[in-house]
Scaffold this motif. Structure first.
Motif, PDB file in Angstrom:
ATOM      1  N   ARG A  26       0.846  -1.199   0.000  1.00  0.00           N
ATOM      2  CA  ARG A  26       0.000   0.000   0.000  1.00  0.00           C
ATOM      3  C   ARG A  26       0.884   1.253   0.000  1.00  0.00           C
ATOM      4  NH1 ARG A  26      -0.746   4.705   2.620  1.00  0.00           N
ATOM      5  NH2 ARG A  26      -0.539   3.739   4.670  1.00  0.00           N
ATOM      6  N   ASP A  27       1.522   1.574   1.118  1.00  0.00           N
ATOM      7  CA  ASP A  27       2.344   2.799   1.149  1.00  0.00           C
ATOM      8  C   ASP A  27       3.586   2.596   0.274  1.00  0.00           C
ATOM      9  OD1 ASP A  27       2.820   5.371   1.894  1.00  0.00           O
ATOM     10  OD2 ASP A  27       2.914   5.003   4.038  1.00  0.00           O
ATOM     11  N   PHE A 112      -7.920   6.836   8.152  1.00  0.00           N
ATOM     12  CA  PHE A 112      -7.059   7.982   8.456  1.00  0.00           C
ATOM     13  C   PHE A 112      -7.718   9.281   8.013  1.00  0.00           C
ATOM     14  CE2 PHE A 112      -5.366   9.562   4.407  1.00  0.00           C
ATOM     15  CZ  PHE A 112      -5.722   8.540   3.539  1.00  0.00           C
ATOM     16  N   MET A 154      -3.318  11.616  10.398  1.00  0.00           N
ATOM     17  CA  MET A 154      -2.189  11.827   9.472  1.00  0.00           C
ATOM     18  C   MET A 154      -1.430  13.117   9.820  1.00  0.00           C
ATOM     19  SD  MET A 154      -2.113  11.329   5.389  1.00  0.00           S
ATOM     20  CE  MET A 154      -2.871  12.773   4.735  1.00  0.00           C
ATOM     21  N   PRO A 182       1.313   8.746  12.815  1.00  0.00           N
ATOM     22  CA  PRO A 182       2.265   8.789  11.706  1.00  0.00           C
ATOM     23  C   PRO A 182       3.160  10.029  11.704  1.00  0.00           C
ATOM     24  CG  PRO A 182      -0.026   8.660  10.912  1.00  0.00           C
ATOM     25  CD  PRO A 182      -0.059   9.026  12.372  1.00  0.00           C
ATOM     26  N   THR A 184       4.257  11.479   8.976  1.00  0.00           N
ATOM     27  CA  THR A 184       3.962  11.406   7.543  1.00  0.00           C
ATOM     28  C   THR A 184       5.059  12.018   6.671  1.00  0.00           C
ATOM     29  OG1 THR A 184       1.654  11.508   8.156  1.00  0.00           O
ATOM     30  CG2 THR A 184       2.148  12.020   5.857  1.00  0.00           C
ATOM     31  N   HIS A 215       4.387   4.822  12.461  1.00  0.00           N
ATOM     32  CA  HIS A 215       4.426   4.804  10.992  1.00  0.00           C
ATOM     33  C   HIS A 215       5.354   5.946  10.596  1.00  0.00           C
ATOM     34  CE1 HIS A 215       2.380   4.344   6.950  1.00  0.00           C
ATOM     35  NE2 HIS A 215       2.980   5.531   6.822  1.00  0.00           N
ATOM     36  N   HIS A 217       8.171   7.926   8.065  1.00  0.00           N
ATOM     37  CA  HIS A 217       8.779   8.124   6.733  1.00  0.00           C
ATOM     38  C   HIS A 217      10.228   8.554   6.934  1.00  0.00           C
ATOM     39  CE1 HIS A 217       5.558   7.305   3.835  1.00  0.00           C
ATOM     40  NE2 HIS A 217       4.800   7.433   4.916  1.00  0.00           N
TER      41      HIS A 217
HETATM   42  O1  KIV Z   1       2.231   8.473   5.983  1.00  0.00           O
HETATM   43  C1  KIV Z   1       1.060   8.434   6.441  1.00  0.00           C
HETATM   44  O2  KIV Z   1       0.612   9.293   7.189  1.00  0.00           O
HETATM   45  C2  KIV Z   1       0.241   7.316   6.027  1.00  0.00           C
HETATM   46  C3  KIV Z   1      -1.065   7.200   6.766  1.00  0.00           C
HETATM   47  C4  KIV Z   1      -2.196   7.300   5.841  1.00  0.00           C
HETATM   48  C5  KIV Z   1      -1.052   6.015   7.642  1.00  0.00           C
HETATM   49  O3  KIV Z   1       0.609   6.528   5.186  1.00  0.00           O
END
Ligand code: KIV
Ligand code: ZN
Length: 519
Positions: A26-27, A112, A154, A182, A184, A215, A217
């Motif tokens: 997904r991501d 989300f 998010m 997250p 994000t 979560h 990045h």
């Molecule tokens: O990065 C993010 O915030 C997401 C959320 C939708 C979980 O992928």
């Protein structure tokens, strides 16, 4: 509701069991250019289950019929993992996610909505009150169909802390069971990110009744560090992707996080259920399916991650691997023999590599090979095994390679016709020189088919990687061929200005390696 699981190890340490939530499909698929066919998603999901992830987020059901079908198939087939239906806080998304995951043995809904003011003002154009109300209503709506509800505010790490707390309280009141916070944009620092978990857990009403997920990045290269900070602050689930693929600089990398926990479990106080021996295979499958090369120096799965070039390191490794390695590559399914030979290599490493092919030398022969090896290394930078064995053959006046490629002719061009390669090979034992032909849709395929005809080894051709080593008119290309025989992987490498010749030489080198090692 998901509870915190404690396990106890032999040495009486209590370890927290971290659940691995894989969002590669997904991501991860949101990596520019990395989109997957539904059939590829199903194959990768099976491998993720074999890898031992606890939870799989296979896609975004509302986005296309193919995506919906892939999620449905994964839900029907994989009974040992929990399947996630991912949805914006919108009824149509939730309906699609609920239907797609209907047949899963275990499932959850992951909803989300943005929580930072910058997202609210410029993207959603809604007030905090409106967003809070939507979040609550949609969690209540999803809860009618699915018990386990994960909710993500998010951009939580850039949002006002008091608003995140208010949102978390609101969705817990409506039945959310897992709170994912997250980062994000990959903006948080580890201390800040950990602190957010502590504060939310302590201050949100009902915050002690749910479990927490991170979560992260990787925009600042902190995704793994932030995830570890979240574990220290109480998170029991980490969202990851294989090879760290994902939007922009990607997500927290599964293999890095898992191996950090595995290698430093005493320091971190946690364990995962990942079958580490499946890491390398999974990484390669994802890289191939997404056409997404792995950086040479990527921790754990990068080509250089267990390669040692300096003479001092090679010498130490040959005496005891722990001198310069903190992880055992074989425990992750990574083939051994990762010492690369280059100008920093010493006599000891060269002697050792030759002995792996059954070539034994006295000290004056070794000195001769070493001196010519160093000259080659100046030009080639990395010296492939095939070149080293060629040097040994000259010194001992014996051909060591079972097969030598003498000539290769193949045409490339714009004409839409089958390509034909002509290959001339000499076989060591009989000294017979023979030519073979191979055909294919392109010159590389024709060459590989011709070589498979010429060298009768019982091995499966697994992979061909081509890299450009320099730019400009004298750019040289590096080819790496992997073949597999009885679950053992053999890799041949070659470097040449003609990339097709390099590929052919690498293929011959991989077959020679198999034959010589078998002997
Ligand atoms: O990065 C993010 O915030 C997401 C959320 C939708 C979980 O992928
Ligand atoms: Zn994300």
């Amino acid at each position: 509701m998901t509870t915190n699981i404690m396990t106890t190890s032999n040495n009486e340490h209590a370890y927290k069991r971290i659940r691995i939530f894989d969002t590669t499909l997904r991501d991860g698929e949101q990596s520019p250019g990395a989109s997957l066919e539904p059939s590829q998603k199903i194959i990768l999901a099976r491998q993720l289950a074999k890898l031992g992830v606890d939870i799989i987020e296979p896609g975004f059901a509302i986005s296309s019929p193919g995506e919906f079908a892939a999620i449905q198939q994964v839900s029907r087939e994989l009974h040992n993992v929990e399947i996630v239906g991912f949805a914006r806080a919108v009824k149509a998304d939730i309906d699609a996610a609920v239907r797609a995951t209907q047949d899963a043995a275990r499932r959850r809904l992951h909803l989300f909505i943005s929580s930072s003011d910058i997202h609210l003002d410029f993207q959603l154009r809604k007030s905090r009150e409106q967003v809070l109300q939507i979040a609550r209503e949609m969690v209540a709506y999803g809860k009618q169909f699915v018990d386990e509800i994960e909710f993500s505010p998010m951009d939580a790490s850039r949002a006002g802390r008091e608003f995140v707390i208010e949102m978390v309280e609101g969705v817990i009141a409506e039945g959310a069971t897992i709170i994912n916070l997250p980062d994000t944009l990959g903006y948080a620092m580890p201390e800040e990110y950990g602190e957010m978990f502590r504060v939310v857990r302590q201050q949100a009403r009902g915050g002690d009744k749910v479990s927490y997920s991170a979560h992260c990045h990787n925009d600042l290269g902190l995704a793994v560090a932030n995830s570890l900070a979240a574990i220290r602050a109480g998170a029991t689930q980490i969202e990851v992707t294989v090879n760290g693929v994902g939007e922009r600089a990607g997500n927290c990398s599964l293999e890095e996080l898992v191996m950090a926990i595995e290698t430093r479990k005493e320091a971190i106080g946690a364990v995962t259920g990942i079958v580490t021996s499946e890491i390398y295979e999974t990484s390669r499958m994802v890289s191939r399916a997404m056409n997404f090369p792995i950086a040479y120096n990527k921790p754990v799965v990068g080509r250089n991650a267990f390669q040692h070039e300096s003479g001092i390191h090679q010498d130490g490794l040959l005496k005891n691997r722990n001198t310069y390695e903190i992880m055992d590559p074989e425990a992750m399914g990574i083939p051994r023999s990762m010492i690369v030979l280059g100008k920093h290599s010493g006599r000891h490493a060269i002697k050792h590599r030759l002995s792996e092919y059954g070539i034994m030398m006295d000290s004056s022969q070794l000195e001769d090979v070493y001196n010519r090896f160093i000259e080659k290394a100046d030009v080639l930078k990395l010296v492939p095994d095939s070149v080293l064995i060629g040097l040994a053959s000259e010194t001992t006046e014996t051909q060591h390679d079972p097969y030598t490629l003498l000539d290769l002719q193949v045409m490339a061009g714009s004409a839409d016709s089958i390509r034909t390669a002509t290959i001339t090979i000499r076989e060591r034992d009989s000294q017979e020189v023979k030519s073979y032909r191979g055909t294919g849709a392109g010159p590389l395929e024709a060459v590989i088919h011709g070589l498979q005809e010429a060298i009768p080894v019982d091995a499966e051709f697994e992979d061909l990687e081509l890299h450009s080593l320099s730019t400009g008119e004298d750019a040289r290309g590096e080819a790496i061929v992997s073949i597999v025989h009885h679950n053992e992987r053999y890799r041949g490498t070659s470097i040449h200005k003609d990339i097709i010749l390099a590929a052919a030489q690498a293929f011959v080198a991989s077959c020679n390696q198999l034959l010589m090692r078998a002997k």
